[in-house]
Design a protein around this motif. Structure first.
Motif, PDB file in Angstrom:
ATOM      1  N   LEU A  10       0.831  -1.197   0.000  1.00 46.56           N
ATOM      2  CA  LEU A  10       0.000   0.000   0.000  1.00 46.56           C
ATOM      3  C   LEU A  10       0.868   1.250   0.000  1.00 46.56           C
ATOM      4  O   LEU A  10       2.064   1.203   0.308  1.00 46.56           O
ATOM      5  CB  LEU A  10      -0.917   0.002   1.232  1.00 46.56           C
ATOM      6  N   PHE A  11       0.243   2.377  -0.347  1.00 50.05           N
ATOM      7  CA  PHE A  11       0.974   3.639  -0.379  1.00 50.05           C
ATOM      8  C   PHE A  11       1.413   4.053   1.031  1.00 50.05           C
ATOM      9  O   PHE A  11       0.664   3.910   2.004  1.00 50.05           O
ATOM     10  CB  PHE A  11       0.105   4.749  -0.968  1.00 50.05           C
ATOM     11  N   ARG A  12       2.614   4.593   1.109  1.00 49.82           N
ATOM     12  CA  ARG A  12       3.106   5.110   2.384  1.00 49.82           C
ATOM     13  C   ARG A  12       2.147   6.165   2.941  1.00 49.82           C
ATOM     14  O   ARG A  12       1.870   6.186   4.149  1.00 49.82           O
ATOM     15  CB  ARG A  12       4.494   5.712   2.200  1.00 49.82           C
ATOM     16  N   ASP A  13       1.635   7.056   2.076  1.00 52.22           N
ATOM     17  CA  ASP A  13       0.708   8.099   2.528  1.00 52.22           C
ATOM     18  C   ASP A  13      -0.493   7.506   3.241  1.00 52.22           C
ATOM     19  O   ASP A  13      -0.972   8.049   4.247  1.00 52.22           O
ATOM     20  CB  ASP A  13       0.222   8.936   1.336  1.00 52.22           C
ATOM     21  N   ASP A  14      -1.005   6.401   2.701  1.00 50.37           N
ATOM     22  CA  ASP A  14      -2.193   5.782   3.290  1.00 50.37           C
ATOM     23  C   ASP A  14      -1.881   5.138   4.634  1.00 50.37           C
ATOM     24  O   ASP A  14      -2.648   5.264   5.600  1.00 50.37           O
ATOM     25  CB  ASP A  14      -2.783   4.748   2.333  1.00 50.37           C
ATOM     26  N   LEU A  15      -0.768   4.432   4.712  1.00 49.63           N
ATOM     27  CA  LEU A  15      -0.389   3.801   5.979  1.00 49.63           C
ATOM     28  C   LEU A  15      -0.093   4.850   7.045  1.00 49.63           C
ATOM     29  O   LEU A  15      -0.469   4.684   8.219  1.00 49.63           O
ATOM     30  CB  LEU A  15       0.823   2.895   5.759  1.00 49.63           C
ATOM     31  N   GLU A  16       0.551   5.930   6.658  1.00 50.24           N
ATOM     32  CA  GLU A  16       0.809   7.012   7.618  1.00 50.24           C
ATOM     33  C   GLU A  16      -0.476   7.699   8.036  1.00 50.24           C
ATOM     34  O   GLU A  16      -0.618   8.119   9.202  1.00 50.24           O
ATOM     35  CB  GLU A  16       1.785   8.017   7.004  1.00 50.24           C
ATOM     36  N   HIS A  17      -1.425   7.823   7.124  1.00 48.94           N
ATOM     37  CA  HIS A  17      -2.731   8.412   7.456  1.00 48.94           C
ATOM     38  C   HIS A  17      -3.438   7.576   8.517  1.00 48.94           C
ATOM     39  O   HIS A  17      -3.932   8.114   9.514  1.00 48.94           O
ATOM     40  CB  HIS A  17      -3.584   8.501   6.192  1.00 48.94           C
ATOM     41  N   VAL A  18      -3.477   6.268   8.319  1.00 51.82           N
ATOM     42  CA  VAL A  18      -4.115   5.388   9.298  1.00 51.82           C
ATOM     43  C   VAL A  18      -3.419   5.503  10.647  1.00 51.82           C
ATOM     44  O   VAL A  18      -4.068   5.647  11.699  1.00 51.82           O
ATOM     45  CB  VAL A  18      -4.099   3.920   8.807  1.00 51.82           C
ATOM     46  N   ASP A  19      -2.111   5.434  10.624  1.00 52.49           N
ATOM     47  CA  ASP A  19      -1.340   5.517  11.867  1.00 52.49           C
ATOM     48  C   ASP A  19      -1.617   6.810  12.614  1.00 52.49           C
ATOM     49  O   ASP A  19      -1.842   6.825  13.832  1.00 52.49           O
ATOM     50  CB  ASP A  19       0.150   5.397  11.536  1.00 52.49           C
ATOM     51  N   ARG A  20      -1.639   7.903  11.882  1.00 56.32           N
ATOM     52  CA  ARG A  20      -1.847   9.229  12.500  1.00 56.32           C
ATOM     53  C   ARG A  20      -3.275   9.368  13.046  1.00 56.32           C
ATOM     54  O   ARG A  20      -3.474   9.854  14.173  1.00 56.32           O
ATOM     55  CB  ARG A  20      -1.559  10.301  11.451  1.00 56.32           C
ATOM     56  N   ALA A 259      -8.426   3.641   3.472  1.00 58.88           N
ATOM     57  CA  ALA A 259      -7.615   4.044   4.627  1.00 58.88           C
ATOM     58  C   ALA A 259      -8.510   4.568   5.746  1.00 58.88           C
ATOM     59  O   ALA A 259      -8.273   4.282   6.932  1.00 58.88           O
ATOM     60  CB  ALA A 259      -6.595   5.109   4.213  1.00 58.88           C
ATOM     61  N   ASP A 260      -9.540   5.333   5.389  1.00 54.69           N
ATOM     62  CA  ASP A 260     -10.505   5.782   6.399  1.00 54.69           C
ATOM     63  C   ASP A 260     -11.292   4.597   6.959  1.00 54.69           C
ATOM     64  O   ASP A 260     -11.627   4.564   8.148  1.00 54.69           O
ATOM     65  CB  ASP A 260     -11.472   6.806   5.792  1.00 54.69           C
ATOM     66  N   LEU A 261     -11.597   3.626   6.098  1.00 51.86           N
ATOM     67  CA  LEU A 261     -12.297   2.422   6.558  1.00 51.86           C
ATOM     68  C   LEU A 261     -11.552   1.755   7.701  1.00 51.86           C
ATOM     69  O   LEU A 261     -12.150   1.374   8.716  1.00 51.86           O
ATOM     70  CB  LEU A 261     -12.456   1.450   5.383  1.00 51.86           C
ATOM     71  N   VAL A 262     -10.243   1.608   7.573  1.00 55.88           N
ATOM     72  CA  VAL A 262      -9.443   0.981   8.633  1.00 55.88           C
ATOM     73  C   VAL A 262      -9.530   1.796   9.919  1.00 55.88           C
ATOM     74  O   VAL A 262      -9.680   1.236  11.017  1.00 55.88           O
ATOM     75  CB  VAL A 262      -7.975   0.832   8.184  1.00 55.88           C
ATOM     76  N   VAL A 263      -9.448   3.109   9.792  1.00 56.09           N
ATOM     77  CA  VAL A 263      -9.552   3.986  10.961  1.00 56.09           C
ATOM     78  C   VAL A 263     -10.881   3.755  11.666  1.00 56.09           C
ATOM     79  O   VAL A 263     -10.941   3.631  12.900  1.00 56.09           O
ATOM     80  CB  VAL A 263      -9.402   5.463  10.550  1.00 56.09           C
ATOM     81  N   TRP A 264     -11.940   3.690  10.898  1.00 56.73           N
ATOM     82  CA  TRP A 264     -13.270   3.509  11.489  1.00 56.73           C
ATOM     83  C   TRP A 264     -13.417   2.139  12.146  1.00 56.73           C
ATOM     84  O   TRP A 264     -13.930   2.029  13.265  1.00 56.73           O
ATOM     85  CB  TRP A 264     -14.352   3.711  10.423  1.00 56.73           C
ATOM     86  N   LEU A 265     -12.970   1.085  11.478  1.00 59.30           N
ATOM     87  CA  LEU A 265     -13.138  -0.262  12.026  1.00 59.30           C
ATOM     88  C   LEU A 265     -12.371  -0.437  13.330  1.00 59.30           C
ATOM     89  O   LEU A 265     -12.908  -0.986  14.313  1.00 59.30           O
ATOM     90  CB  LEU A 265     -12.675  -1.302  11.005  1.00 59.30           C
ATOM     91  N   LEU A 266     -11.129   0.015  13.375  1.00 56.53           N
ATOM     92  CA  LEU A 266     -10.341  -0.160  14.600  1.00 56.53           C
ATOM     93  C   LEU A 266     -10.835   0.744  15.723  1.00 56.53           C
ATOM     94  O   LEU A 266     -10.748   0.375  16.901  1.00 56.53           O
ATOM     95  CB  LEU A 266      -8.863   0.080  14.302  1.00 56.53           C
TER      96      LEU A 266
END
Length: 358
Positions: A10-20, A259-266
């Motif tokens: 996956l894109f670094r931007d997306d993984l960093e977005h989820v992490d942040r 990426a937002d989906l992961v944020v919401w699920l967790l």
């Protein structure tokens, strides 16, 4: 230009977005052991890579056990970059009959679902049995492990029109076996039943039943076909020829980026109230015709590259599959962060890169 993170797909931007975006959630998962069904699907791959990224970025001491019918095939053909990850292990089997890990799992994410891609006539029976038996197995595991939380990825399909079109009197609804056994009816009722079973298990055994009713999404790994309108349109755009809407283009949808989906699920897994369903989806409604034109625009195609096969019926109200996000916003502070046009751009860029390297 979005870059793939080294060692990830996956894109670094997306993984960093989820992490942040999950900064307030990660402390609750420190040292956790997460069990994931549906690990090789669209939801599952996003969850795996996001969790592994955060585990290393924040030293969370996570362990992830992923369920797969064929983990070696998945690691060999689809995800060789996930092989030999210290925090990731696999269990072979399906949701209904897997061997429960001996080490206690603190959290379970039940994201397994079987779509009728091949149009097999026995799908309704198989799907219903898998939903019931798989959820029963997950509840048994949660009880045995004294899990903290079980996240069920349910669906917006559980919502249906009330069968009361004769004033205060209810009409029967289904007109026969064909209606009862239809893909839409079986899928809706099985998801509703899975919610009920998980909630009952939570009440009986003391774990939290986190319920996410998922709607429509866009992002890398979205299947380009099947019954996903966005996937079909992006597939057509990638071909560079014609973007085809087979219907009249009037149905309304809203899309959430993966990426937002992961944020919401967790967030729902950790912060959601037990037994309370939360809608997960996009905020702004678009018609399928508008979506097609937006995909064309972001793909650099002219407006006349979009073909709408059918004419709208004059005066007919469009069908709508749209979530209310009020509960998720007010209770959990969740907001869609990545706009639809940006989501389309990222998805197109990811698939083009994949095509170039295949």
């Amino acid at each position: 230009m979005h870059d793939i993170a080294p060692g990830f797909s996956l894109f670094r931007d997306d993984l960093e977005h989820v992490d942040r975006e999950l900064a307030r959630v990660w402390p609750d998962l420190r040292g956790a052991h997460l069990f994931l069904t549906g690990a090789t699907g669209f939801f599952g791959i996003w969850l795996l890579e996001s969790l592994i990224w955060a585990n290393r970025a924040r030293d969370l001491d996570l362990t992830i056990t992923a369920l797969s019918r064929a983990p070696e095939r998945f690691l060999s053909t689809q995800a060789p970059h996930l092989r030999d990850r210290n925090e990731l292990r696999f269990v072979t089997g399906d949701a209904a009959s897997f061997e429960i890990p001996s080490r206690r799992c603190t959290h379970i994410m039940h994201a397994a679902s079987e779509n009728n891609v091949d149009g097999r006539p026995d799908w309704p029976e198989r799907h219903l049995n898998a939903a019931i038996d798989g959820t029963r197995r997950i509840v048994d595991m949660a009880a045995r492990h004294a899990c903290e939380s079980v996240l069920l990825t349910s669906s917006g399909a559980v919502y249906s029109t009330v069968e009361a079109n004769a004033g205060p009197r209810f009409e029967e609804g289904p007109a026969g076996i064909a209606d009862y056994a239809s893909e839409r009816h079986v899928y809706r009722e099985s998801k509703r039943l899975m919610e009920v079973m998980t909630a009952i298990g939570a009440q009986q055994h003391g774990f939290k039943a986190a319920i996410a009713r998922c709607f429509a999404f866009v992002g890398p790994y979205l299947p380009l076909g099947h019954n996903y309108a966005a996937g079909n349109l992006i597939r057509d755009a990638l071909s560079g020829k014609e973007i085809v809407v087979t219907g009249d283009g009037t149905p309304l949808r809203s899309y959430l980026y993966a990426a937002d989906l992961v944020v919401w699920l967790l967030t729902i897994l950790v912060r959601g109230r037990s037994g309370v369903p939360y809608n997960v989806g996009g905020e702004h409604a678009v018609s399928i015709a508008e979506l097609a034109h937006r995909v064309a625009a972001q793909a650099g195609m002219p407006a006349d590259a979009v073909t709408i096969k059918r004419e709208p019926i004059p005066g007919a109200a469009p069908s709508a599959y749209l979530p209310s996000l009020l509960r998720a916003k007010e209770e959990l502070g969740l907001r869609p962060a990545i706009a639809l046009d940006d989501a389309i751009v990222r998805t197109l860029a990811w698939y083009r890169r994949r095509m170039d390297t295949s």
